[in-house]
Design a protein around this motif. Sequence first.
Motif, PDB file in Angstrom:
ATOM      1  N   PRO A   1      32.137 -44.503 -47.976  1.00 33.48           N
ATOM      2  CA  PRO A   1      31.895 -44.707 -46.537  1.00 33.48           C
ATOM      3  C   PRO A   1      30.894 -45.848 -46.274  1.00 33.48           C
ATOM      4  N   ARG A   2      29.849 -45.934 -47.088  1.00 31.48           N
ATOM      5  CA  ARG A   2      28.849 -47.006 -46.908  1.00 31.48           C
ATOM      6  C   ARG A   2      29.497 -48.385 -47.080  1.00 31.48           C
ATOM      7  N   LEU A   3      30.284 -48.527 -48.148  1.00 34.63           N
ATOM      8  CA  LEU A   3      30.919 -49.823 -48.413  1.00 34.63           C
ATOM      9  C   LEU A   3      31.920 -50.155 -47.302  1.00 34.63           C
ATOM     10  N   HIS A   4      32.624 -49.136 -46.841  1.00 39.59           N
ATOM     11  CA  HIS A   4      33.597 -49.340 -45.758  1.00 39.59           C
ATOM     12  C   HIS A   4      32.889 -49.856 -44.496  1.00 39.59           C
ATOM     13  N   ARG A   5      31.764 -49.227 -44.145  1.00 39.70           N
ATOM     14  CA  ARG A   5      31.054 -49.635 -42.918  1.00 39.70           C
ATOM     15  C   ARG A   5      30.487 -51.051 -43.056  1.00 39.70           C
ATOM     16  N   ALA A   6      30.145 -51.431 -44.291  1.00 38.77           N
ATOM     17  CA  ALA A   6      29.496 -52.726 -44.492  1.00 38.77           C
ATOM     18  C   ALA A   6      30.500 -53.896 -44.496  1.00 38.77           C
ATOM     19  N   ARG A   7      31.787 -53.609 -44.603  1.00 37.69           N
ATOM     20  CA  ARG A   7      32.778 -54.684 -44.718  1.00 37.69           C
ATOM     21  C   ARG A   7      33.509 -54.914 -43.411  1.00 37.69           C
ATOM     22  N   ALA A   8      33.833 -56.177 -43.155  1.00 41.82           N
ATOM     23  CA  ALA A   8      34.622 -56.508 -41.961  1.00 41.82           C
ATOM     24  C   ALA A   8      35.982 -55.824 -42.057  1.00 41.82           C
ATOM     25  N   PRO A   9      36.550 -55.424 -40.892  1.00 44.26           N
ATOM     26  CA  PRO A   9      37.897 -54.842 -40.935  1.00 44.26           C
ATOM     27  C   PRO A   9      38.843 -55.881 -41.546  1.00 44.26           C
ATOM     28  N   GLY A  10      39.826 -55.414 -42.258  1.00 48.68           N
ATOM     29  CA  GLY A  10      40.798 -56.364 -42.817  1.00 48.68           C
ATOM     30  C   GLY A  10      40.461 -56.792 -44.238  1.00 48.68           C
ATOM     31  N   LEU A  11      39.181 -56.704 -44.604  1.00 58.24           N
ATOM     32  CA  LEU A  11      38.822 -57.047 -45.991  1.00 58.24           C
ATOM     33  C   LEU A  11      39.096 -55.839 -46.883  1.00 58.24           C
ATOM     34  N   PRO A  12      39.686 -56.028 -48.051  1.00 57.01           N
ATOM     35  CA  PRO A  12      39.886 -54.865 -48.925  1.00 57.01           C
ATOM     36  C   PRO A  12      38.584 -54.453 -49.609  1.00 57.01           C
TER      37      PRO A  12
END
Length: 279
Positions: free
Chosen positions: A90-101
């Motif tokens: 969840p932390r990594l997901h929140r830190a990345r722009a949408p669309g980036l894997p």
Amino acid sequence: MTSRAFQIIAGVVKERSGIVLMPEQSYLLETRLAALLQRLGLGSLDVLAARLQSPGSDGLAQEVAELLTTNESHFFRDGKPFDHVRAQIPRLHRARAPGLPLRFWSAACSTGQEAYSLAILIAEAQEADPALRQRRFEILGTDLTRSVLERARQGLYTQFEVQRGLPVRMLMKHFTQVEGRWRIHDRLRQLCRFEQANLLQDLRQFGRFDVIFCRNVLIYFDPPSKTRVLEALAAQLAPDGLLYLGAAETALGLTDRLEPLPEIRGVYRPSAAARRAIA
Ligand SMILES: C[S@@+](CC[C@H](N)C(=O)[O-])C[C@H]1O[C@@H](n2cnc3c(N)ncnc32)[C@H](O)[C@@H]1O
């Protein structure tokens, strides 16, 4: 086998894989290389050593190195690193722009259990958290040894292999039984890509990763090779990414490019020195 032959063969293995063989391991050469000697009609390891020194022995040297690798692996090996990485998603997901894997790398993946363990935990994290379903995930598995990569790509495991580390609930949910063996579902298999790569070679082609698992391979290397691989991996980590080593492995005393997380053994993030080296 003469000690000279041992030195030649061990030298080839070290050069090609980083694996250090000690003279007391000469039994390993005898057992692991017996079928190769028979196939090539070579009478002994001394003859093989001489062949390795003759021109045009490149393919043979690679084959010898691959035969001397240890490919032991199992699902969710050591448990804790997988619990830890699950909590990081969840932390990594929140830190990345949408669309980036979000990109995961099982570097030294052997027969694929580590990569598929990551695929299972990602699929289950997505099930539990709808926000994660929008995120694309990629898992790269790499290994030096071609035969294990073929098995990893198949995603097909024996009863014995699935009994090691895989909870029955996950087996029933993510695998189908095929002629006495167990095949991981295509949806999870398609999350993973497997490629041959030597950790001692240039790793920049693989790009930047959020999570790298490099477990139970550096134990076979000498300190300079460990340092080289750890620094190459640190360079491929996102600034907030994590590197997971095996239970018997450490980066401490080998590089200043990685700093350990205080809460769990064997997990590292890039240090300020690594961030400076990347910038
Ligand atoms: C013991 S297995 C570890 C598998 C998995 N990471 C785990 O912990 O269960 C070690 C793997 O490292 C691979 N290996 C050895 N030297 C390597 C190198 N120089 N580059 C890439 N892979 C290597 C071997 O082929 C073997 O499959």
